[in-house]
Design an enzyme around this catalytic site. Structure first.
Site, PDB file in Angstrom:
ATOM      1  N   THR A 265       0.839  -1.198   0.000  1.00 32.67           N
ATOM      2  CA  THR A 265       0.000   0.000   0.000  1.00 32.67           C
ATOM      3  C   THR A 265       0.873   1.246   0.000  1.00 32.67           C
ATOM      4  O   THR A 265       2.049   1.203   0.364  1.00 32.67           O
ATOM      5  CB  THR A 265      -0.903   0.080   1.243  1.00 32.67           C
ATOM      6  OG1 THR A 265      -0.114   0.477   2.380  1.00 32.67           O
ATOM      7  CG2 THR A 265      -1.584  -1.235   1.522  1.00 32.67           C
ATOM      8  N   ASP A 266       0.291   2.361  -0.399  1.00 32.28           N
ATOM      9  CA  ASP A 266       0.960   3.640  -0.184  1.00 32.28           C
ATOM     10  C   ASP A 266       0.831   4.016   1.292  1.00 32.28           C
ATOM     11  O   ASP A 266       0.139   3.349   2.068  1.00 32.28           O
ATOM     12  CB  ASP A 266       0.372   4.715  -1.094  1.00 32.28           C
ATOM     13  CG  ASP A 266       1.397   5.791  -1.444  1.00 32.28           C
ATOM     14  OD1 ASP A 266       2.344   5.996  -0.664  1.00 32.28           O
ATOM     15  OD2 ASP A 266       1.242   6.441  -2.498  1.00 32.28           O
ATOM     16  N   TYR A 267       1.467   5.091   1.668  1.00 31.18           N
ATOM     17  CA  TYR A 267       1.634   5.495   3.062  1.00 31.18           C
ATOM     18  C   TYR A 267       0.280   5.670   3.763  1.00 31.18           C
ATOM     19  O   TYR A 267      -0.506   6.553   3.410  1.00 31.18           O
ATOM     20  CB  TYR A 267       2.412   6.811   3.102  1.00 31.18           C
ATOM     21  CG  TYR A 267       3.014   7.167   4.428  1.00 31.18           C
ATOM     22  CD1 TYR A 267       4.352   6.902   4.683  1.00 31.18           C
ATOM     23  CD2 TYR A 267       2.263   7.778   5.414  1.00 31.18           C
ATOM     24  CE1 TYR A 267       4.935   7.244   5.894  1.00 31.18           C
ATOM     25  CE2 TYR A 267       2.828   8.123   6.636  1.00 31.18           C
ATOM     26  CZ  TYR A 267       4.164   7.846   6.869  1.00 31.18           C
ATOM     27  OH  TYR A 267       4.729   8.189   8.068  1.00 31.18           O
ATOM     28  N   ALA A 269      -2.398   4.066   3.506  1.00 28.60           N
ATOM     29  CA  ALA A 269      -3.570   3.950   2.636  1.00 28.60           C
ATOM     30  C   ALA A 269      -4.655   3.065   3.243  1.00 28.60           C
ATOM     31  O   ALA A 269      -5.847   3.283   2.995  1.00 28.60           O
ATOM     32  CB  ALA A 269      -3.166   3.428   1.263  1.00 28.60           C
TER      33      ALA A 269
END
Length: 730
Positions: A265-267, A269
């Site tokens: 995942t992105d930060y 997310a």
């Protein structure tokens, strides 16, 4: 350039699968879940204990080799199973050797050169202990308000696919000097570049056809090149956040593409699923993300806190956890981390900023810059130019050229434009400097000094635009003109009558109609990295010939956005008579501006000129499984050697669903001496010309096609060919 050996993380190795099976069978549920968490030691209360307890499988945002070895030693030597850590970092356009921003790099139209740049980034990153690079960013972006357009390859799908694959190959080079391996992580999956209103993190609502034809192909190209991981995006896609979207994460990624890599995942997310409004708390967010197809959680620790309970209650099948951990372990084995978890701490000083890396950065910077205008052949500067006034708030700025997401780059490594012009100027040339104003703010008390400097000079070089903090993540802009008092500075210098050259430094396409109309010479330098100053100086003094071409259209006004060349025709196109209503033509146009951009996709000038002739379509009638072959003669009609980027565009004239007016399907970069000509030949699989029909199945429809071969998306020699209904005999 020799062909580099490249790691393919998409392939299954039976020997590695056996090792994964053995290790996975020994793991407890808690140890499995630990592998699915990525943490930041700066945010941990006790990083050593957290790692020792097996609560993380990866760390991010850590660059010190000794610190990395410290944490790696705990994971590899002090945990029950000795599973090493993935060390991830954002390495967007260089690690310490900073190249131009990716949008600028794309303007080279040189995949081999960008593969080399990515390899250099991997060389430096791996020497410092990074084994996971959160790049390339492959989002298609057609909205310059969006700050992260700076990290993209621009607006085009075909070019985006080509450069995505090149960058993956560079990052995953098999023979790095460190002896280590690096895995790429294309991002942001998916459609992040289509955020409404160009506002970062915003909603994306597009058709499945647009998703499949515009936004997914660069990711598929990256995976086909061997990328071993992908980062899920912040945005929602058609009502479901990308980090909890079964269509993109499972149906397409796993079922259709049969891809075996890791989804990170992105930060935070997963945590943001609560803000999106589809999860009531982190527990629900953890369940939704894992069921959708997430393998590893960046920062949130939602999986660490809740996944064991979710599995115990049967809300998340343990088989899904096993599948995710299998992919993570497979990646670690492929990276060789179990055999060589540590980095040689003396290596970095021998690799960082190597002289050949600096040379490569300068080569990319020169080729990335786009000459937008050169009336009266003001450039290159004449040998008779003896007095140059260098003006503008960015002329002596060491931070701005680094651009956004500059990794470990340092301002001390940067050569400013003023530095470069002084270094390259002929003996006896006097160079003065005046800031004129700040990049932002209302201060204008230095404009008078800039005007005086311009009046005393033979030519004024204005270095203006955006600083590094005005583009990138969370840096969207509504007004895309020159910020602060720079427009006033420009107009004041222009009134002196001294010839003006503008060096435009920016992280995005700007809206510059006044500049384009009034200033005779414009060099779009972007944020060109650590060698910006020398690259600009070489181009202005004529030691190098501009060859960059735009990969994102420059609008005339913000009201045109989104603006891109591969638009649809509509039933009332801008060209032609239009439908008559009330005794006038009703067309898809504006009342106050043309539809066309100020400068189109693919555009860029040179100090020489090129002529296109003799278009030949060698295959005027082709089967759907055949190859389109077309060629044209390109001749250097000027007095200097130069590079030309020859572009091929195609339109499906009549189809079962509406199609773009033209689409890039090929390009070649060629070098020609004065008077030299070359027959440029394209061989293109007809299957490349397909699309998703009304049944959402991909295919090529028979019928008539138009082809263009030319210097940009707005010009070119035109021909026709036909795709036949029957396939060739086998």
């Amino acid at each position: 350039m020799h062909e580099m050996a490249v790691l393919n993380f998409g392939q299954i190795d039976p020997a590695i699968e056996s090792r994964v099976d053995e290790l996975l069978a020994r793991m407890t549920l808690a140890e499995k879940i630990g592998q699915m968490n990525q943490g930041d030691v700066a945010l941990m209360d006790d990083p050593d204990a957290t790692i020792r307890e097996g609560c993380v499988g990866s760390l991010l945002s850590i660059a010190d080799p000794s610190a990395i070895n410290h944490y790696q030693r705990i994971a590899a030597a002090e945990t029950r199973l000795g599973i090493p850590l993935l060390i991830g970092n954002d390495v967007i356009h260089g690690y310490r050797t900073i190249f131009p921003i990716p949008l600028a790099e794309a303007c080279t139209w040189d995949p081999a050169l960008l593969e080399r740049a990515a390899r250099i980034a991997a060389e430096e990153a791996s020497a410092c202990g990074t084994n996971w690079i959160f790049a390339p960013m492959v989002d298609i972006s057609r909205d310059p308000r969006w700050g992260r357009i700076a990290e993209s390859a621009g607006e085009d799908v075909f070019l985006g696919m080509t450069l995505a694959a090149a960058r993956v190959r560079g990052f995953q080079a098999a023979d790095l000097a460190s002896g280590k391996r690096v895995v790429a992580c294309p991002k942001h999956y998916v459609a992040y570049g289509a955020a409404e209103a160009g506002r970062d993190y915003n909603t994306v609502d597009i058709s499945e056809r647009t998703l499949r034809e515009v936004h997914l192909p660069p990711f598929k190209a990256a995976f086909d090149a061997g990328a071993g991981s992908v980062m899920s995006a912040f945005n929602d896609v058609n009502g479901l956040p990308a980090t909890a979207n079964p269509l993109t994460l499972r149906t397409i990624l796993r079922d259709e593409w049969q891809w075996h890599g890791v989804v990170l995942t992105d930060y935070n997310a997963i945590g943001e699923l609560v803000e999106h409004g589809i999860a009531e708390d982190l527990r629900a967010a953890a369940r939704l993300s894992v069921l959708a197809g997430v393998d590893m959680d960046m920062i949130t620790n939602a999986l660490g806190a809740h996944l064991a309970d979710l599995a115990a209650r049967g809300e998340v099948p343990e088989a899904l956890i096993d599948a995710a951990v299998r992919r993570i372990l497979r990646l670690k084995f492929k990276l060789g981390l179990f055999d060589r978890p540590y980095v040689d701490e003396s290596l970095a000083e021998r690799i960082i900023l190597r002289p050949d890396f600096r040379v490569a950065a300068l080569d990319v910077a020169r080729k990335s810059m786009v000459l937008l205008k050169n009336d009266g052949q003001l450039l290159p500067l004449s040998d008779t130019t003896r007095r140059v006034a260098v003006i503008g708030p960015l002329a002596d700025d060491r931070h701005a050229p680094l651009g956004c997401w500059a990794g470990q780059g340092r301002a001390d490594d940067v050569q400013t434009v003023l530095d470069g012009l002084r270094a390259v100027a002929l003996q006896g040339v006097a160079i003065s400097f005046a800031r004129g104003c700040d990049v932002t703010g209302d201060r204008s008390d230095e404009i008078d000094a800039a005007v005086a400097a311009a009046r005393a000079a033979d030519v004024a070089v204005l270095v203006i635009g955006e600083d590094a903090k005005m583009s990138g993540e969370a840096h969207s802009r509504v007004h895309l003109g020159l910020p602060g008092k720079q427009q006033a500075l420009l107009e004041a210098v222009h009134t002196t009558g001294t010839p003006v050259v503008v060096v435009l430094m920016t992280g995005r396409p700007l809206v510059i109609p006044w500049l384009a109309e009034h200033v005779p010479a414009i060099l779009l330098a972007w944020h060109g990295g650590m060698t910006t100053g020398r690259a600009v100086a070489d181009l202005l003094w004529g030691h190098a010939n501009p060859s960059g071409k735009l990969t994102a259209s420059l609008p005339r006004a913000e009201g045109q956005i989104p603006i891109y060349y591969a638009h649809k025709n509509t039933g009332r196109p801008a060209q032609g008579a239009g439908t008559r209503q009330f005794d006038e033509a009703f067309r898809s146009t504006y009342l106050d501006e043309p539809n066309t951009p100020l400068f189109p996709f693919g555009f860029g000038l040179s100090y020489t000129t090129f002529a296109y002739d003799d278009l030949v379509i060698e295959t005027p009638r082709i089967s759907r499984d055949g190859m389109l072959i077309a060629r044209a003669v390109v001749r250097n009609t000027g007095r200097q050697a130069g590079d030309e980027i020859v572009q091929l565009y195609i339109r499906d004239d009549v189809a079962s669903v509406t199609r773009p007016v033209k689409q890039l399907q090929g390009f070649q970069r060629i070098a020609l001496q004065p008077g030299e000509q070359q027959s440029v030949r394209f061989v293109i699989p007809v299957q490349q010309l397909g699309f998703y029909g009304s049944d959402m199945q991909y295919g090529v429809e028979p019928g008539s096609f138009t082809i263009w071969i030319g210097p940009d998306s707005a010009r070119g020699l035109t021909g026709r060919f036909e795709v036949l209904a029957e396939r060739a005999a086998t």
